[in-house]
Design an enzyme around this catalytic site. Structure first.
Site, short mmCIF file in Angstrom:
data_model
loop_
_atom_site.label_atom_id
_atom_site.label_comp_id
_atom_site.label_asym_id
_atom_site.label_seq_id
_atom_site.Cartn_x
_atom_site.Cartn_y
_atom_site.Cartn_z
N CYS A 20 0.84 -1.21 0.00
CA CYS A 20 0.00 0.00 0.00
C CYS A 20 0.88 1.25 0.00
O CYS A 20 1.39 1.66 1.04
CB CYS A 20 -0.93 -0.03 1.22
SG CYS A 20 -2.00 1.43 1.30
N CYS A 40 -0.41 4.19 2.07
CA CYS A 40 -0.24 3.97 3.52
C CYS A 40 1.22 4.13 3.93
O CYS A 40 1.52 4.72 4.97
CB CYS A 40 -0.69 2.57 3.90
SG CYS A 40 -2.27 2.08 3.19
N ASP A 41 2.13 3.59 3.16
CA ASP A 41 3.50 3.42 3.65
C ASP A 41 4.56 4.22 2.91
O ASP A 41 5.73 4.22 3.31
CB ASP A 41 3.87 1.92 3.61
CG ASP A 41 3.01 1.11 4.57
OD1 ASP A 41 2.55 1.71 5.57
OD2 ASP A 41 2.77 -0.08 4.33
#
Ligand code: FAD
Length: 390
Positions: A207, A210-211
């Site tokens: 992701c 997200c990261d």
């Protein structure tokens, strides 16, 4: 601030004399010693202290979660059954339990959902210092159980939505429910390497939204050849000093314009006919062992991170016969959370391939629970409750 100080500050009741220890959550040890069993309606009990021992890899070693709980005990009939225990399912459970629907959650083989497969979560509101994915999901679960949700860590294998009560089977046990929320998510696809599993949440991710933030000025690689892989690579150039795109063929599924844009981006280097054989590193990703799919020649590449962008698999198997799927295999919602079957609601990534975030899935779970409660009222299954304290 200590737990005691927190409680005092908001004037909550003291901890009960006889602490209870509830079953562990996906291998995590949760100490409920300061919780009251089911909350009194007038005063919320404090959330439990969490003692979480990772004892090895930072995240669950494999989809399927560390531990199963037998499905054979406990209630099997309910007004509302929720399938899935990620942010969508457990948020739905919190809302439904507080509306006295006494929900059952069939949590599946990844209790806690996709966030069990990651480490730092820095974009879930309310945690300014960030929180580990499994810790966050343990809190979701504790909050749902505190209001009386019955959770069984089991996959469902068959459903019959032809009439009410709806019938759902899991490991030979039949559950009956007047309403159902489907929150089974969409699993990110992985390469299937042991080293990739071991280093998930330690440099391996699926992701970018997200990261990506964790890879400021780092050199990273993205695996995949579709539009999503190119989108993720382009997004990651905001943070990374260099993004290597690795694709096992010499042609891309992605649209030509996406490929062209990537070729012109000085931060992106495209490597075709290239497959990852091993993710290198002990505690964190330090590099990749690659193989040329045409010549078989191996080489190593230094990298601080690896993003897998080869697609998602919506978990819809048991519902395919009953509910409409879109072209990508995701469930189709009508008017927010409704399915085409009255009394069956849908929440989270199992229908949403646009946002795919914990907070959006949780929001969806909330909406599905409210819609289910209103629908149950409209059917005379629950009493109209104008005082429902959402
Ligand atoms: C590596 C990674 C890192 C991420 N990091 C972040 C982040 O930092 N911030 C963020 O907001 N989002 C992040 N995400 C995205 C986030 O995890 C998802 O958007 C979110 O978990 C979706 O919630 P959900 O409840 O819809 O589904 P999921 O979390 O996927 O949960 C699905 C649930 O359904 C259950 N299930 C599936 N099949 C069955 C079945 N047959 N029977 C019963 N149960 C079943 C599963 O066991 C699971 O409990 C990340 C995702 C990944 C893969």
């Amino acid at each position: 601030m200590s737990k005691q100080q927190t409680d005092d500050a908001v004037g909550l009741p003291p901890a009960p004399a006889n602490p209870t220890t509830l079953p562990s959550f996906g291998g995590l040890s949760i100490d409920f010693s300061s919780d009251t069993s089911v909350a009194a309606p007038y005063a919320p009990a404090p959330l439990p202290d969490l003692a979480i021992d990772f004892g090895g890899p930072a995240v669950a070693a494999a989809p399927g979660g560390p531990g199963f709980v037998s499905a054979s005990e406990g209630r099997t009939e309910t007004k509302l059954l929720i399938v899935g225990s990620g942010p969508a399912g457990l948020t739905a459970a919190i809302y439904a339990a507080r509306a006295n629907l006494e929900p059952i959650v069939l949590a599946g083989s990844t209790p806690g959902g996709q966030l069990m497969l990651t480490s730092d979560v820095e974009n879930y509101p309310g945690f300014p210092d960030g929180i580990q994915g499994p810790d966050l999901m343990a809190l979701f679960r504790a909050q749902a159980e505190r209001f009386g949700t019955h959770i069984v860590d089991v996959d469902i294998d068959r459903v019959d939505l032809s009439s009410r009560p709806f019938r759902i089977w899991a490991r030979g046990v039949e559950y009956k429910a007047q309403a159902v929320i489907v929150a089974t998510g969409a699993s990110a696809m992985w390469l299937g390497l042991d080293s990739e599993t071991r280093l998930r949440g330690r440099g391996v991710s699926a992701c970018a939204t997200c990261d990506g933030f964790f890879f400021r000025d780092k050199e990273i690689a993205v695996v995949g050849g579709g539009d999503t892989a190119f989108e993720e690579a382009s997004y990651l150039t905001r943070f990374a000093s260099k993004v290597h795109m690795l694709h096992r063929r010499d042609e891309f599924r992605a649209s030509r314009i996406m490929v062209e844009r990537a070729r012109q981006n000085p931060k992106i280097e495209i490597h075709t006919n290239t497959e990852v054989e091993e993710v290198l590193g002990e505690e964190r990703v330090t590099g990749l062992r690659l193989v040329d799919t045409e010549t078989g020649v191996e080489r190593q590449m230094a990298a601080d991170g690896l993003f897998i962008a080869i697609g998602h698999q919506p978990n819809t198997e048991a519902f395919r016969e009953w509910l409409e799927l879109d072209a990508k295999g995701y469930l189709v919602v009508r008017d927010k959370t409704n399915s085409e079957i009255e009394g069956v609601f849908i929440a989270g990534d199992v229908h949403d391939h646009r946002y795919r975030q914990a907070v959006t899935a949780a929001g969806d779970g909330c909406m599905a629970a409210i819609d289910a409660e209103r629908w149950l009222e409209s059917q005379g299954i629950t009493e109209a409750n104008t005082l429902t304290a959402w």
